[in-house]
Every structure is written in C-alpha cells, then in structure tokens.
Design a protein around this motif. Structure first.
Motif, short mmCIF file in Angstrom:
data_model
loop_
_atom_site.label_atom_id
_atom_site.label_comp_id
_atom_site.label_asym_id
_atom_site.label_seq_id
_atom_site.Cartn_x
_atom_site.Cartn_y
_atom_site.Cartn_z
N SER A 38 0.02 2.28 -5.14
CA SER A 38 -1.25 3.02 -4.99
C SER A 38 -0.49 4.23 -4.30
O SER A 38 0.49 4.34 -3.69
CB SER A 38 -2.17 2.60 -4.01
N CYS A 43 -6.03 12.17 -4.00
CA CYS A 43 -7.03 13.36 -4.33
C CYS A 43 -7.15 14.24 -3.60
O CYS A 43 -7.73 14.03 -2.54
CB CYS A 43 -8.43 12.45 -4.86
N SER A 49 -7.57 7.50 -2.57
CA SER A 49 -6.13 6.88 -3.12
C SER A 49 -6.41 6.53 -4.61
O SER A 49 -7.55 5.94 -4.77
CB SER A 49 -5.59 5.95 -2.37
N THR A 50 -5.33 6.59 -5.36
CA THR A 50 -5.34 5.87 -6.77
C THR A 50 -4.48 4.54 -6.63
O THR A 50 -3.49 4.55 -6.05
CB THR A 50 -4.71 6.79 -7.65
N PHE A 66 -5.88 0.85 -13.47
CA PHE A 66 -5.74 1.80 -12.28
C PHE A 66 -6.97 2.67 -12.12
O PHE A 66 -7.81 2.90 -13.22
CB PHE A 66 -4.31 2.94 -12.59
N ASP A 67 -7.46 3.06 -10.85
CA ASP A 67 -8.56 3.44 -10.46
C ASP A 67 -8.58 4.28 -9.12
O ASP A 67 -7.84 3.84 -8.40
CB ASP A 67 -9.66 2.45 -10.54
N LYS A 68 -9.56 5.24 -9.06
CA LYS A 68 -9.51 5.82 -7.79
C LYS A 68 -10.29 4.93 -6.96
O LYS A 68 -11.27 4.08 -7.09
CB LYS A 68 -10.15 7.26 -7.73
N GLN A 69 -9.85 4.59 -5.72
CA GLN A 69 -10.38 3.40 -4.65
C GLN A 69 -12.02 4.34 -3.86
O GLN A 69 -12.04 5.43 -4.17
CB GLN A 69 -9.48 3.47 -3.56
N THR A 168 -0.08 5.24 -10.93
CA THR A 168 -0.91 5.80 -9.75
C THR A 168 -0.46 7.25 -9.15
O THR A 168 -1.11 7.89 -8.49
CB THR A 168 -0.59 4.90 -8.76
#
Length: 182
Positions: A38, A43, A49-50, A66-69, A168
């Motif tokens: 990550s 952002c 975090s990504t 993958f994704d933004k938390q 990430t």
C-alpha cells in the motif's frame, strides 16, 4: 471525436500487446504466493491509502486487486497490516477454491504473503503488541491468528522486488510540453 480518439488509442494498445500473455509453469508442489502493498496517505484530498495485492500460482498471476482504503490510518505499519488482512482473506479463499476445483490434489502449504513493511511483518509474526497496534481494529487481528495456525506465512520482501507496486503507487505522469509556434 474525443471518444473516437480514445477508442482508437485502446485499439492500438490491444494490437501492440496481442502477443502478451500470462504464462504458467508446471510445478510438483503448487503454492499460492501473494504480494501485498500500500501507499501511505497517497490520496492528496482524503489522505486515504491505496492498498493492493497480487496472487501468483505456478509462476503466473491468478488474482489481483487494488483499491482506496475506507479509513485513514495513523501509520504505515497499520496501513500495511490492514492490507495483509485483506490479502490473507483472499489468499485463503483462493487456496480453498483451487482445491475445490479438484484439478490438483490440493494445496497444503500455508499461503505465503510478501510485504515490504518490516514493522507490519514483525507485528504479524509475533504475539506482542506495540503502541501503534492499539489503533488496529480487533477484526484485523485474525492475521496474527492465521500466522500462528500456519494458514498463512507473512514474509518481508524488499521494495524493489514488490510486484504489486504499480497498482498502489501512482505512475509518474507523462509530461506534455506545448510548443507555441510564433
């Protein structure tokens, strides 16, 4: 016209890469290997975090995400530990799925997950708490339990060897220079 140009760009990319493929090798003992990573507060707007992971089987990628938390974390260790939690859930699901396909006898080895944050790896692999760990939700502590039960194995890997980094970390933007003709 803008959509037409974008579609042509996609078609040119597909034409250039049509010979690219994922390849898999024959192995005596199959093992699912994950890479979890990550960024920290990547952002600029939300400070979220990504996180992301990639899982490999027989030398090729079989799953990635993958994704933004959804939460803002207080440290890189917390962000990485939460990412390990998400990766461990998916890794165990993958192992069970591959075993249920009955293509192979099953995958007996623990799911190996590589992480480039030494603090998160050390925290995952021991029973002790740290001052930063008090901010980790109880549901994420299942990672430590899975390590103790030998369902997963979390190991440190250098950042230069982290396969999931491109998912990430933002790619360096292409710099466009406008040339003005006088």
């Amino acid at each position: 016209m803008q959509h037409w140009k974008a579609a042509k760009c996609v078609m040119r990319y597909l034409k250039r890469t049509k010979r690219y493929m994922l390849t898999y090798k024959e192995y005596e003992n199959l093992e699912i290997i994950g890479y979890s990573d990550s960024d920290f507060a990547g952002c600029q707007d939300s400070k979220r975090s990504t996180s992301g992971y990639i899982f490999m089987l027989a030398g090729g990628a079989i799953s990635w995400k993958f994704d933004k938390q959804t939460l803002v974390a207080s440290s890189t260790m917390v962000v990485e530990f939460i990412t390990c939690f998400e990766a461990s859930n998916h890794g165990i699901w993958l192992r069970n799925f591959v075993t249920a396909l009955h293509v192979v006898d099953g995958i007996e080895r623990p799911v190996r997950i590589y992480c480039d944050n030494e603090s998160a790896v050390q925290y995952s692999n021991n029973n002790k708490s740290t001052t930063k760990s008090k901010f980790i939700d109880i549901k994420f502590l299942v990672v430590k339990e899975r390590v103790q039960n030998r369902q997963i194995f979390i190991k440190h890997i250098g950042t230069n060897s982290m396969l999931v980094d491109p998912l990430t970390k933002g790619l360096v933007p292409k710099v466009f220079h406008e040339h003005t003709v006088h």
